[in-house]
Write a protein that holds these residues in place. Structure first.
Motif, PDB file in Angstrom:
ATOM      1  N   THR A  35     -10.903  15.930  -4.598  1.00 37.74           N
ATOM      2  CA  THR A  35     -10.857  15.594  -3.154  1.00 37.74           C
ATOM      3  C   THR A  35     -10.826  14.084  -2.958  1.00 37.74           C
ATOM      4  OG1 THR A  35     -12.096  17.594  -2.630  1.00 37.74           O
ATOM      5  CG2 THR A  35     -12.060  15.873  -0.961  1.00 37.74           C
ATOM      6  N   MET A  36     -11.650  13.402  -3.809  1.00 39.63           N
ATOM      7  CA  MET A  36     -11.663  11.943  -3.674  1.00 39.63           C
ATOM      8  C   MET A  36     -10.303  11.348  -4.008  1.00 39.63           C
ATOM      9  SD  MET A  36     -14.230   9.182  -5.480  1.00 39.63           S
ATOM     10  CE  MET A  36     -13.545   9.466  -7.089  1.00 39.63           C
ATOM     11  N   ARG A  71     -12.777   0.586  -1.475  1.00 36.97           N
ATOM     12  CA  ARG A  71     -12.442  -0.790  -1.828  1.00 36.97           C
ATOM     13  C   ARG A  71     -10.920  -0.945  -1.755  1.00 36.97           C
ATOM     14  NH1 ARG A  71     -13.545  -3.703  -7.674  1.00 36.97           N
ATOM     15  NH2 ARG A  71     -12.754  -5.810  -7.094  1.00 36.97           N
ATOM     16  N   VAL A  72     -10.442  -1.982  -1.055  1.00 38.85           N
ATOM     17  CA  VAL A  72      -9.003  -2.232  -0.870  1.00 38.85           C
ATOM     18  C   VAL A  72      -8.661  -3.574  -1.501  1.00 38.85           C
ATOM     19  CG1 VAL A  72      -7.105  -2.490   0.770  1.00 38.85           C
ATOM     20  CG2 VAL A  72      -9.002  -0.911   1.268  1.00 38.85           C
ATOM     21  N   THR A  73      -7.643  -3.537  -2.361  1.00 35.06           N
ATOM     22  CA  THR A  73      -7.225  -4.756  -3.053  1.00 35.06           C
ATOM     23  C   THR A  73      -5.705  -4.876  -2.931  1.00 35.06           C
ATOM     24  OG1 THR A  73      -9.029  -4.449  -4.650  1.00 35.06           O
ATOM     25  CG2 THR A  73      -7.285  -6.031  -5.214  1.00 35.06           C
ATOM     26  N   LEU A  74      -5.247  -6.099  -2.613  1.00 35.85           N
ATOM     27  CA  LEU A  74      -3.809  -6.364  -2.501  1.00 35.85           C
ATOM     28  C   LEU A  74      -3.442  -7.320  -3.629  1.00 35.85           C
ATOM     29  CD1 LEU A  74      -1.259  -5.814  -0.832  1.00 35.85           C
ATOM     30  CD2 LEU A  74      -1.786  -7.896   0.496  1.00 35.85           C
ATOM     31  N   ILE A  75      -2.458  -6.910  -4.438  1.00 30.16           N
ATOM     32  CA  ILE A  75      -2.135  -7.632  -5.662  1.00 30.16           C
ATOM     33  C   ILE A  75      -0.657  -8.020  -5.634  1.00 30.16           C
ATOM     34  CG2 ILE A  75      -2.139  -7.520  -8.195  1.00 30.16           C
ATOM     35  CD1 ILE A  75      -4.213  -5.238  -7.898  1.00 30.16           C
ATOM     36  N   ALA A  76      -0.387  -9.276  -5.994  1.00 26.06           N
ATOM     37  CA  ALA A  76       1.004  -9.763  -6.033  1.00 26.06           C
ATOM     38  C   ALA A  76       1.694  -9.203  -7.268  1.00 26.06           C
ATOM     39  CB  ALA A  76       1.023 -11.293  -6.069  1.00 26.06           C
ATOM     40  N   PRO A  77       3.018  -9.196  -7.294  1.00 24.94           N
ATOM     41  CA  PRO A  77       3.746  -8.648  -8.463  1.00 24.94           C
ATOM     42  C   PRO A  77       3.368  -9.349  -9.760  1.00 24.94           C
ATOM     43  CG  PRO A  77       5.231  -8.880  -6.615  1.00 24.94           C
ATOM     44  CD  PRO A  77       3.993  -9.546  -6.179  1.00 24.94           C
ATOM     45  N   ASP A  78       2.937 -10.616  -9.697  1.00 24.40           N
ATOM     46  CA  ASP A  78       2.562 -11.310 -10.939  1.00 24.40           C
ATOM     47  C   ASP A  78       1.120 -11.036 -11.345  1.00 24.40           C
ATOM     48  OD1 ASP A  78       1.264 -12.568  -8.909  1.00 24.40           O
ATOM     49  OD2 ASP A  78       1.953 -14.595  -9.433  1.00 24.40           O
ATOM     50  N   VAL A 124     -12.666   5.090  -9.599  1.00 23.14           N
ATOM     51  CA  VAL A 124     -11.331   5.716  -9.601  1.00 23.14           C
ATOM     52  C   VAL A 124     -10.397   4.812  -8.776  1.00 23.14           C
ATOM     53  CG1 VAL A 124      -9.996   7.753  -8.991  1.00 23.14           C
ATOM     54  CG2 VAL A 124     -12.361   8.013  -9.797  1.00 23.14           C
ATOM     55  N   TYR A 125      -9.294   4.456  -9.417  1.00 21.16           N
ATOM     56  CA  TYR A 125      -8.318   3.549  -8.775  1.00 21.16           C
ATOM     57  C   TYR A 125      -7.018   4.295  -8.491  1.00 21.16           C
ATOM     58  CZ  TYR A 125     -11.385  -0.080 -10.663  1.00 21.16           C
ATOM     59  OH  TYR A 125     -12.453  -0.859 -10.975  1.00 21.16           O
ATOM     60  N   TYR A 126      -6.439   3.990  -7.284  1.00 20.02           N
ATOM     61  CA  TYR A 126      -5.093   4.493  -6.954  1.00 20.02           C
ATOM     62  C   TYR A 126      -4.284   3.303  -6.409  1.00 20.02           C
ATOM     63  CZ  TYR A 126      -1.251   7.074  -4.903  1.00 20.02           C
ATOM     64  OH  TYR A 126       0.008   7.522  -4.580  1.00 20.02           O
ATOM     65  N   ALA A 127      -3.119   3.037  -7.053  1.00 22.48           N
ATOM     66  CA  ALA A 127      -2.268   1.878  -6.670  1.00 22.48           C
ATOM     67  C   ALA A 127      -0.941   2.381  -6.124  1.00 22.48           C
ATOM     68  CB  ALA A 127      -2.047   0.976  -7.881  1.00 22.48           C
ATOM     69  N   LEU A 128      -0.449   1.631  -5.110  1.00 24.82           N
ATOM     70  CA  LEU A 128       0.810   2.010  -4.463  1.00 24.82           C
ATOM     71  C   LEU A 128       1.637   0.738  -4.229  1.00 24.82           C
ATOM     72  CD1 LEU A 128       2.250   4.501  -3.214  1.00 24.82           C
ATOM     73  CD2 LEU A 128       1.199   3.875  -1.014  1.00 24.82           C
ATOM     74  N   GLU A 131       6.822  -2.312  -0.030  1.00 24.25           N
ATOM     75  CA  GLU A 131       8.247  -2.641   0.030  1.00 24.25           C
ATOM     76  C   GLU A 131       8.514  -4.103  -0.331  1.00 24.25           C
ATOM     77  OE1 GLU A 131       9.658  -1.589   3.839  1.00 24.25           O
ATOM     78  OE2 GLU A 131       9.500   0.581   3.504  1.00 24.25           O
ATOM     79  N   ASN A 132       7.509  -4.975  -0.092  1.00 27.89           N
ATOM     80  CA  ASN A 132       7.683  -6.393  -0.400  1.00 27.89           C
ATOM     81  C   ASN A 132       7.379  -6.706  -1.861  1.00 27.89           C
ATOM     82  OD1 ASN A 132       4.933  -6.092  -0.461  1.00 27.89           O
ATOM     83  ND2 ASN A 132       4.532  -7.506   1.269  1.00 27.89           N
ATOM     84  N   GLY A 133       7.079  -5.643  -2.656  1.00 31.86           N
ATOM     85  CA  GLY A 133       6.818  -5.836  -4.084  1.00 31.86           C
ATOM     86  C   GLY A 133       5.347  -5.941  -4.425  1.00 31.86           C
ATOM     87  N   ASN A 134       4.509  -6.245  -3.410  1.00 33.94           N
ATOM     88  CA  ASN A 134       3.078  -6.291  -3.696  1.00 33.94           C
ATOM     89  C   ASN A 134       2.544  -4.885  -4.008  1.00 33.94           C
ATOM     90  OD1 ASN A 134       3.045  -9.022  -3.266  1.00 33.94           O
ATOM     91  ND2 ASN A 134       2.496  -8.854  -1.085  1.00 33.94           N
ATOM     92  N   VAL A 135       1.353  -4.865  -4.597  1.00 35.05           N
ATOM     93  CA  VAL A 135       0.725  -3.579  -4.956  1.00 35.05           C
ATOM     94  C   VAL A 135      -0.566  -3.431  -4.155  1.00 35.05           C
ATOM     95  CG1 VAL A 135      -0.319  -2.215  -6.775  1.00 35.05           C
ATOM     96  CG2 VAL A 135       1.706  -3.589  -7.268  1.00 35.05           C
ATOM     97  N   LEU A 136      -0.651  -2.311  -3.471  1.00 35.16           N
ATOM     98  CA  LEU A 136      -1.864  -1.979  -2.734  1.00 35.16           C
ATOM     99  C   LEU A 136      -2.704  -1.035  -3.609  1.00 35.16           C
ATOM    100  CD1 LEU A 136      -3.632  -1.874  -0.166  1.00 35.16           C
ATOM    101  CD2 LEU A 136      -2.237   0.101   0.567  1.00 35.16           C
ATOM    102  N   ARG A 137      -3.958  -1.458  -3.814  1.00 39.85           N
ATOM    103  CA  ARG A 137      -4.831  -0.607  -4.650  1.00 39.85           C
ATOM    104  C   ARG A 137      -6.093  -0.262  -3.875  1.00 39.85           C
ATOM    105  NH1 ARG A 137      -7.867  -2.853  -9.923  1.00 39.85           N
ATOM    106  NH2 ARG A 137      -9.186  -3.675  -8.246  1.00 39.85           N
ATOM    107  N   VAL A 138      -6.418   1.027  -3.858  1.00 37.91           N
ATOM    108  CA  VAL A 138      -7.660   1.496  -3.242  1.00 37.91           C
ATOM    109  C   VAL A 138      -8.542   2.106  -4.351  1.00 37.91           C
ATOM    110  CG1 VAL A 138      -6.697   1.874  -0.953  1.00 37.91           C
ATOM    111  CG2 VAL A 138      -6.540   3.696  -2.661  1.00 37.91           C
ATOM    112  N   ALA A 139      -9.869   2.015  -4.185  1.00 34.41           N
ATOM    113  CA  ALA A 139     -10.788   2.512  -5.234  1.00 34.41           C
ATOM    114  C   ALA A 139     -12.088   3.002  -4.610  1.00 34.41           C
ATOM    115  CB  ALA A 139     -11.070   1.402  -6.239  1.00 34.41           C
ATOM    116  N   ARG A 140     -12.627   3.986  -5.260  1.00 34.16           N
ATOM    117  CA  ARG A 140     -13.958   4.507  -4.904  1.00 34.16           C
ATOM    118  C   ARG A 140     -14.758   4.745  -6.182  1.00 34.16           C
ATOM    119  NH1 ARG A 140     -13.321   9.122  -0.170  1.00 34.16           N
ATOM    120  NH2 ARG A 140     -12.443   7.745   1.473  1.00 34.16           N
TER     121      ARG A 140
END
Length: 553
Positions: A35-36, A71-78, A124-128, A131-140
Motif C-alpha cells: 500500500t505504501m 520525503r520529497v527530493t528533486l534531483i538534477a540529471p547530473d 522505500v524510495y520511488y523516483a519519477l 519532462e525537463n529531465g529532472n528526477v522527482l523522488r519520494v520516500a517513506r
C-alpha cells in the motif's frame, strides 16, 4: 496422563493462535508495504503534476506543510540535489549513483529500499523522471508501516489471551472426556470393556498376562502349600535364615524345641532365641565355609545341628533329634563291653582248670570235680551265646511281619511249663497255668521264648517249696498274661534296670543259679516285637508279679 493431555491440547491451541497472529502480522506488514509503494507512486504522480504547473510555488508549498510524512527530493540529471523537504539541498551529496535515480533516468521510473544515510532508517524510495529531465523522488520510512502493524498488536494479544482462555476450558473438558473411558477400564476383566478400539490390543495383552500371572500364582501357592505341609510335618526341625541371621521361616518341630510360637520368632535374630555356644559356632562355620555340623544338648536330649549356606544370601538349619541314636550307641558300647566280660569269665575259668590239669597238678580224686566244673562253665558259655543270638535275632526281626500266625497263649504256656517241669521238681517248685484261652497274632517261637524265660526265672529265683502261677485273661482287644512267683523279689532301686542286658540284681546269687542277665531283656524285646507292654510289681522276700499285655484279635 490427564495433565499431559491437558497441557498438550492447551499448548497446541495457544501455539496455533500465536502462529496465526504472527502470520497475520507478517501479512499486514507486506500489505502495508504494498500500500505504501502504491501511495508513493500516486503521490509522485500528483507532485509531478503540481511541479509542471509551477515548480517554485509548489515546492514552496511542500516546504511549508506541517506534516512531512513523505520525503520529497528533486534531483538534477547530473545527480545534484535541487530540493529536499527534510534537509537543505546544498548539504546533500550527489544522488546520481542512487539505484532508483538511475532507473528513473533510464526507464522513467525506479523503486528501491535501503537504509537512508540522512534519516538512518530503512526507507522505500520511488523516483519519477520529469519532462525537463529532472528526477522527482519520494520516500517513506518503514517506521510508518511498523506503526500501523504495532497499532494492531494490542488487539492481537487480546485475541491470543481470549483464545488461550477458551482453549484452556475446552482442553480441560476434552481431557476429561478422553480420560474418562480410560479411568473406567476394568482391568480385572479387560476383554469386557467398552472403550477405545485402539486399546483392544493392549487389553488383550493384559488379559493374556493376567492368565499367566494367575496360573503362576496358583502353582506358586500350591508349591508353597506343599512345602509348608512337608516342613510343618517334619519330625526334624528346620529354620530358614536371611543373610543377617534373622528367621524367615521356622517349622513346628524347631519352634517346639525352642519353646516358642513360630509366628513370634519370624523376623527375630536366631541368637535371641538360643545363644548356646554350639549354635554360635555353627553359624560362624556356615558363614566361613558354607556348611557345618554341631552336636547340641538341651533339656537332657541330644540334637544334631546341620547348617548350610543358600547362595550366600542366607542359610538353612536342620535339627535332628539323635537322643535315641546316642542312647543306642551307648547301649551298643555297654553291650560290647558286657559281652566281652561275660564271655571272658567262663573262658578264663575253663582255661584255668584245663591248665592245672595239663600241668599234672590235679590229684586223681579232684579230676572229676575239675572236669565237672569245666563242663558247667562250657554249658554256661553255650547258654550265654545262645541268649545273645536270640537277642540278635529279635533285633533283626523288629518291624518284620514274617512268620506271623495265630497263637493260642494258654496252650503255648502249658507246653512251655512242661519243658521246665523237671527243673521245677528239682527245686520243689510247683507251676500252675489257669485262666481262659486267648488267641493273638504273633511269632510262636518268640512268644515261647518270652514264656520260657519268665517261667525259668520264676523257678531259678524261687525258694524251696515255692510256686509259680500263670494266669491268662482277656479284655476288650487285649490278652493279659500274669506271672507270679514266691521268690526273692526285686528291690525298688533295681526294678527300672532289670530289663537291661546283662543286668543282674544279685551277682552272688547269679553264681548259684547260673543266670546270664539276658532273660528279662529277651522278654522285653519279644513283647515290644508284638507291640505289647510289660508291668512289674515286686517286693523283697515276698515274690514278683510280671504282667504282659498283648493286642488280641
Amino acid at each position: 496422563m490427564r495433565n499431559k493431555i491437558f497441557k498438550g491440547l492447551l499448548f497446541l491451541a495457544t501455539a496455533a493462535v500465536v502462529a496465526a497472529s504472527v502470520l497475520i502480522a507478517v501479512i499486514m506488514y507486506q500489505g502495508s508495504m504494498t500500500t505504501m509503494q502504491r501511495d508513493l507512486r500516486q503521490e509522485a504522480t500528483y507532485i509531478k503534476m503540481g511541479l509542471e504547473q509551477g515548480e517554485s510555488s509548489y515546492l514552496q508549498a511542500l516546504s511549508s506543510e506541517s506534516s512531512k510524512l513523505t520525503r520529497v527530493t528533486l534531483i538534477a540529471p547530473d545527480g545534484k540535489v535541487l530540493y529536499d523537504n527534510y534537509v537543505a539541498a546544498e548539504k546533500m551529496l550527489n544522488h546520481k549513483d542512487r539505484e532508483e535515480v538511475q532507473e528513473a533516468l533510464t526507464g522513467g521510473a525506479g523503486l528501491a529500499d535501503r537504509m537512508s544515510d540522512t534519516l538512518s532508517e530503512k526507507t522505500v524510495y520511488y523516483a519519477l523522471r520529469l519532462e525537463n529531465g529532472n528526477v522527482l523522488r519520494v520516500a517513506r520510512t518503514e517506521a510508518s508501516v511498523f506503526s500501523t502493524v504495532a497499532g494492531n498488536i494490542p488487539y492481537m494479544i487480546g485475541v491470543v489471551l481470549l483464545v488461550a482462555l477458551v482453549a484452556m476450558v475446552l482442553a480441560r473438558r476434552i481431557t476429561d472426556k478422553m480420560v474418562l473411558p480410560l479411568n473406567e477400564v476394568d482391568l480385572e476383566h479387560p476383554l469386557e470393556n467398552d472403550t477405545y478400539d485402539e486399546l483392544a490390543p493392549f487389553l488383550t495383552r493384559i488379559s493374556q498376562q493376567q492368565k499367566l500371572v494367575t496360573e503362576g500364582l496358583r502353582q506358586l501357592r500350591q508349591k508353597q502349600s506343599e512345602m509348608t505341609a512337608i516342613t510343618q510335618n517334619m519330625n526334624e526341625g528346620m529354620i530358614l535364615l536371611n543373610d543377617r541371621q534373622n528367621i524367615l521361616s521356622i517349622n513346628d518341630s524347631a519352634a517346639k524345641l525352642f519353646a516358642i510360637q513360630g509366628e513370634e520368632a519370624l523376623g527375630k535374630n536366631i541368637l535371641t532365641l538360643e545363644r548356646g555356644q554350639e549354635v554360635q559356632e555353627l553359624l560362624q562355620k556356615v558363614a566361613d565355609s558354607g556348611s557345618g555340623e554341631k552336636l547340641y544338648q538341651k533339656d537332657g536330649r541330644y540334637y544334631q545341628l546341620c547348617g548350610s549356606s543358600v547362595g550366600g544370601k542366607g542359610s538353612v538349619l536342620l535339627i535332628f533329634d539323635v537322643t535315641e541314636k546316642m542312647a543306642a550307641e551307648t547301649l551298643r558300647r555297654e553291650f560290647s563291653a558286657n559281652v566281652s566280660h561275660e564271655l571272658k569269665t567262663p573262658l578264663q575259668s575253663i582255661l584255668g582248670y584245663a591248665e592245672i590239669m595239663k600241668n599234672g597238678l590235679v590229684q586223681e580224686g579232684d579230676k572229676q570235680r575239675f572236669m565237672e566244673k569245666i563242663y558247667s562253665e562250657a554249658g554256661h558259655l553255650i547258654t550265654l551265646i545262645d541268649n545273645i543270638m536270640k537277642l540278635s535275632r529279635l533285633d533283626e526281626a523288629a518291624g518284620s511281619a514274617n512268620n506271623i500266625e495265630t497263637v493260642e497263649l494258654k496252650k503255648l504256656l502249658e507246653a512251655t511249663a512242661l519243658r521246665l517241669q523237671s527243673q521245677a521238681e528239682k527245686k520243689n517248685v510247683t507251676i500252675s497255668i489257669s485262666g481262659c484261652e486267648a488267641e493273638v497274632e504273633g511269632v510262636p517261637s518268640i512268644l515261647c521264648e518270652v514264656a520260657y524265660n519268665l517261667l525259668d526265672n520264676g523257678i531259678k529265683y524261687n525258694r524251696e517249696g515255692g510256686s509259680v502261677e500263670v494266669n491268662v485273661a482277656v479284655a476288650p482287644g487285649e490278652a493279659v498274661l500274669t506271672f507270679s512267683d514266691t521268690g526273692c523279689g526285686i528291690s525298688l532301686a533295681d526294678r527300672e534296670r532289670v530289663f537291661e542286658r546283662f543286668y543282674r540284681v544279685d551277682k552272688s546269687h547269679f553264681k548259684e543259679t547260673g543266670g546270664t542277665g539276658l532273660g528279662l531283656s529277651i522278654v522285653k524285646h519279644g513283647v515290644m516285637f508284638h507291640k505289647g507292654h510289660i508291668e512289674l510289681d515286686s517286693e523283697l522276700e515276698k515274690g514278683t508279679t510280671i504282667k504282659i499285655v498283648l493286642t488280641r484279635k
